[in-house]
Design a protein around this motif. Structure first.
Motif, PDB file in Angstrom:
ATOM      1  N   LEU A 126       0.734  -1.213   0.017  1.00  0.00           N
ATOM      2  CA  LEU A 126      -0.119   0.058  -0.061  1.00  0.00           C
ATOM      3  C   LEU A 126       0.844   1.209   0.047  1.00  0.00           C
ATOM      4  CD1 LEU A 126      -2.675  -0.961   2.753  1.00  0.00           C
ATOM      5  CD2 LEU A 126      -2.942  -0.796   0.183  1.00  0.00           C
ATOM      6  N   PRO A 127       0.762   2.118  -0.908  1.00  0.00           N
ATOM      7  CA  PRO A 127       1.495   3.213  -1.012  1.00  0.00           C
ATOM      8  C   PRO A 127       1.082   4.297   0.048  1.00  0.00           C
ATOM      9  CG  PRO A 127      -0.119   3.403  -2.714  1.00  0.00           C
ATOM     10  CD  PRO A 127      -0.536   2.300  -1.963  1.00  0.00           C
ATOM     11  N   ASP A 128       2.245   5.241  -0.074  1.00  0.00           N
ATOM     12  CA  ASP A 128       1.919   6.602   0.866  1.00  0.00           C
ATOM     13  C   ASP A 128       0.647   7.280   0.289  1.00  0.00           C
ATOM     14  OD1 ASP A 128       3.088   8.349   3.094  1.00  0.00           O
ATOM     15  OD2 ASP A 128       2.544   9.709   1.423  1.00  0.00           O
ATOM     16  N   GLY A 129      -0.287   7.652   1.478  1.00  0.00           N
ATOM     17  CA  GLY A 129      -1.591   8.364   1.148  1.00  0.00           C
ATOM     18  C   GLY A 129      -2.727   7.587   0.638  1.00  0.00           C
ATOM     19  N   ALA A 130      -2.389   6.168   0.443  1.00  0.00           N
ATOM     20  CA  ALA A 130      -3.486   5.298   0.210  1.00  0.00           C
ATOM     21  C   ALA A 130      -4.868   5.703   0.745  1.00  0.00           C
ATOM     22  CB  ALA A 130      -2.981   3.804   0.330  1.00  0.00           C
ATOM     23  N   GLN A 131      -5.686   5.636  -0.158  1.00  0.00           N
ATOM     24  CA  GLN A 131      -7.306   5.629   0.354  1.00  0.00           C
ATOM     25  C   GLN A 131      -7.718   4.212   0.953  1.00  0.00           C
ATOM     26  OE1 GLN A 131      -9.263   8.024  -2.769  1.00  0.00           O
ATOM     27  NE2 GLN A 131      -9.229   9.500  -1.701  1.00  0.00           N
ATOM     28  N   ILE A 132      -8.314   4.186   1.998  1.00  0.00           N
ATOM     29  CA  ILE A 132      -8.627   3.030   2.391  1.00  0.00           C
ATOM     30  C   ILE A 132     -10.341   3.234   2.812  1.00  0.00           C
ATOM     31  CG2 ILE A 132      -9.003   1.242   4.237  1.00  0.00           C
ATOM     32  CD1 ILE A 132      -6.019   1.261   4.165  1.00  0.00           C
ATOM     33  N   ALA A 133     -11.192   2.476   2.257  1.00  0.00           N
ATOM     34  CA  ALA A 133     -12.926   2.632   2.271  1.00  0.00           C
ATOM     35  C   ALA A 133     -13.171   1.921   3.478  1.00  0.00           C
ATOM     36  CB  ALA A 133     -13.361   2.117   1.113  1.00  0.00           C
ATOM     37  N   LEU A 134     -14.088   2.281   4.457  1.00  0.00           N
ATOM     38  CA  LEU A 134     -14.290   1.375   5.429  1.00  0.00           C
ATOM     39  C   LEU A 134     -15.833   1.752   6.108  1.00  0.00           C
ATOM     40  CD1 LEU A 134     -12.747   2.709   9.119  1.00  0.00           C
ATOM     41  CD2 LEU A 134     -13.278   4.045   6.891  1.00  0.00           C
ATOM     42  N   PRO A 135     -16.378   1.001   6.792  1.00  0.00           N
ATOM     43  CA  PRO A 135     -17.903   1.308   7.010  1.00  0.00           C
ATOM     44  C   PRO A 135     -18.067   2.375   8.101  1.00  0.00           C
ATOM     45  CG  PRO A 135     -17.425  -1.298   7.353  1.00  0.00           C
ATOM     46  CD  PRO A 135     -16.059  -0.437   7.081  1.00  0.00           C
ATOM     47  N   ASN A 136     -18.764   3.212   7.862  1.00  0.00           N
ATOM     48  CA  ASN A 136     -19.131   4.403   8.762  1.00  0.00           C
ATOM     49  C   ASN A 136     -19.904   4.398   9.937  1.00  0.00           C
ATOM     50  OD1 ASN A 136     -21.836   4.266   7.628  1.00  0.00           O
ATOM     51  ND2 ASN A 136     -21.533   6.187   6.470  1.00  0.00           N
ATOM     52  N   GLU A 137     -20.833   2.917  10.068  1.00  0.00           N
ATOM     53  CA  GLU A 137     -21.478   2.818  11.380  1.00  0.00           C
ATOM     54  C   GLU A 137     -20.295   2.687  12.623  1.00  0.00           C
ATOM     55  OE1 GLU A 137     -23.233   0.321   7.997  1.00  0.00           O
ATOM     56  OE2 GLU A 137     -21.407   0.331   8.869  1.00  0.00           O
ATOM     57  N   ALA A 138     -20.721   3.137  13.625  1.00  0.00           N
ATOM     58  CA  ALA A 138     -19.849   3.634  14.781  1.00  0.00           C
ATOM     59  C   ALA A 138     -19.050   2.339  15.206  1.00  0.00           C
ATOM     60  CB  ALA A 138     -20.575   4.040  16.041  1.00  0.00           C
ATOM     61  N   THR A 139     -19.665   1.243  15.346  1.00  0.00           N
ATOM     62  CA  THR A 139     -18.899  -0.066  15.646  1.00  0.00           C
ATOM     63  C   THR A 139     -18.209  -0.776  14.673  1.00  0.00           C
ATOM     64  OG1 THR A 139     -21.059  -1.309  15.596  1.00  0.00           O
ATOM     65  CG2 THR A 139     -20.526  -0.583  17.859  1.00  0.00           C
ATOM     66  N   ASN A 140     -18.817  -0.706  13.493  1.00  0.00           N
ATOM     67  CA  ASN A 140     -17.917  -0.970  12.416  1.00  0.00           C
ATOM     68  C   ASN A 140     -16.849  -0.181  12.144  1.00  0.00           C
ATOM     69  OD1 ASN A 140     -19.321  -3.800  11.647  1.00  0.00           O
ATOM     70  ND2 ASN A 140     -21.021  -2.327  10.707  1.00  0.00           N
ATOM     71  N   MET A 141     -16.754   0.785  12.168  1.00  0.00           N
ATOM     72  CA  MET A 141     -15.861   1.895  11.889  1.00  0.00           C
ATOM     73  C   MET A 141     -14.640   1.502  12.683  1.00  0.00           C
ATOM     74  SD  MET A 141     -15.216   5.884  11.611  1.00  0.00           S
ATOM     75  CE  MET A 141     -16.056   6.230  10.105  1.00  0.00           C
ATOM     76  N   GLY A 142     -15.192   1.328  14.379  1.00  0.00           N
ATOM     77  CA  GLY A 142     -14.126   1.157  15.415  1.00  0.00           C
ATOM     78  C   GLY A 142     -13.481  -0.332  15.270  1.00  0.00           C
ATOM     79  N   ARG A 143     -14.355  -0.908  14.481  1.00  0.00           N
ATOM     80  CA  ARG A 143     -13.820  -2.538  14.157  1.00  0.00           C
ATOM     81  C   ARG A 143     -12.794  -2.338  13.166  1.00  0.00           C
ATOM     82  NH1 ARG A 143     -17.617  -7.690  12.799  1.00  0.00           N
ATOM     83  NH2 ARG A 143     -15.965  -9.277  12.772  1.00  0.00           N
ATOM     84  N   GLY A 144     -12.963  -1.600  12.078  1.00  0.00           N
ATOM     85  CA  GLY A 144     -12.193  -1.449  11.120  1.00  0.00           C
ATOM     86  C   GLY A 144     -10.857  -0.893  11.185  1.00  0.00           C
ATOM     87  N   LEU A 145     -10.811   0.052  12.375  1.00  0.00           N
ATOM     88  CA  LEU A 145      -9.638   0.833  12.671  1.00  0.00           C
ATOM     89  C   LEU A 145      -8.819  -0.155  13.486  1.00  0.00           C
ATOM     90  CD1 LEU A 145     -11.197   4.469  13.779  1.00  0.00           C
ATOM     91  CD2 LEU A 145      -9.704   3.633  11.713  1.00  0.00           C
ATOM     92  N   LEU A 146      -9.321  -0.932  14.210  1.00  0.00           N
ATOM     93  CA  LEU A 146      -8.845  -1.777  15.147  1.00  0.00           C
ATOM     94  C   LEU A 146      -7.895  -3.017  13.989  1.00  0.00           C
ATOM     95  CD1 LEU A 146     -11.193  -2.836  18.247  1.00  0.00           C
ATOM     96  CD2 LEU A 146      -8.852  -1.460  18.316  1.00  0.00           C
TER      97      LEU A 146
END
Length: 279
Positions: A126-146
């Motif tokens: 993955l390159p510098d500045g890569a865009q990563i899509a993730l779910p925006n629901e609170a728990t799913n976003m938190g899970r994605g960040l983890l």
């Protein structure tokens, strides 16, 4: 004549109430009908459980949804008897936010979330500045960040918890740019971003293999992400609902789940007390 009219009206009212009764309705074979909501289109596992339930006098009618909101609202409003689609962490957050009278009555599987990419084969690519899509629901976003933290792409503050946001990122060496969106859109976003965090069931519906395709995959033993079967609080001890939980948690169902999902879902049967005391 008035007496006959009153009797006809009473009979119509009784039929209407019976039609709205959900779990108290009987099918043509005399079995009790239980409506169960899931998210996604794959009903195979519940069809398997349903065949076993029919032999116990219970007909499971599966209702599919395309999101993670409607199945809980439908359960709370009495339009469903049960639902089975969500993790305990998502459930707790949703119930608290919407003040719903629904409760877990059994556990089902862990379905690990994954990071997928059409452009890169490893996280290191993955390159510098890569865009990563993730779910925006609170728990799913938190899970994605983890998941991103587990993959070594970011570091979160100690107080981020299970519902962290971009503001909780304290280290971001690759300058990852997060692109939040509703869960169902994350597979379609893969063509436009470097990578996309996709919930297990959403990935399956999109034709992805959650055990082979991700370039990163979350830990399979994360207790907050055990999935559950939920009922209304007043029906939590319904014998037929508990029988459905029992049938789901039998060894043959576990083997069927592993075979059908090719290991993408891990049967995880824990007592309800352990399920709700995950933190």
């Amino acid at each position: 004549m008035k007496k006959i009219t009153s009797l006809l009206l009473l009979a119509a009212l009784v039929l209407l109430l019976a039609a709205c009764g959900g779990g108290d309705e009987e099918g043509a074979d005399g079995n009790r009908k239980v409506t169960l909501g899931i998210s996604g289109s794959d009903t195979t596992i519940w069809d398997y459980v349903g065949e076993k339930a029919a032999k116990e006098g219970i007909d499971i009618e599966i209702v599919t949804f395309s999101d993670y909101v409607a199945p809980n609202m439908a359960l709370a409003e009495g339009e469903l008897d049960l639902n089975a689609f969500q993790t305990i962490s998502y459930f707790d957050e949703f119930v608290a936010e919407h003040k719903l009278d629904i409760v877990p009555i059994g556990s089902t599987v862990i379905a690990p979330m994954g990071l997928y990419s059409e452009k890169y084969k490893t996280v290191d690519e993955l390159p510098d500045g890569a865009q990563i899509a993730l779910p925006n629901e609170a728990t799913n976003m938190g899970r994605g960040l983890l998941l991103l933290q587990e993959a070594g792409l970011i570091k979160l503050s100690d107080d981020a918890g299970l519902t962290g946001t971009a503001d909780d990122i304290i280290e971001n060496p690759k300058n990852i740019e997060l692109v939040p969106m509703i869960s169902g859109q994350t597979p379609r976003a893969m063509a436009d971003v470097a990578a996309s965090i996709i919930n297990n069931g959403v990935a399956v519906d999109a034709g992805l293999n959650p055990s082979e395709d991700p370039i990163a995959r979350e830990s399979e033993t994360a207790a907050p992400y055990i999935n559950l079967i939920a009922a209304s609080k007043e029906n939590a001890d319904d014998p037929d609902f508990l029988k459905i939980v029992e049938l789901y948690q039998q060894d043959d169902t576990a083997e069927f789940i592993k075979e059908h999902t090719k290991g993408a879902q891990i049967p995880t049967f824990v007592p309800v007390k352990e399920l709700v005391d995950y933190q």
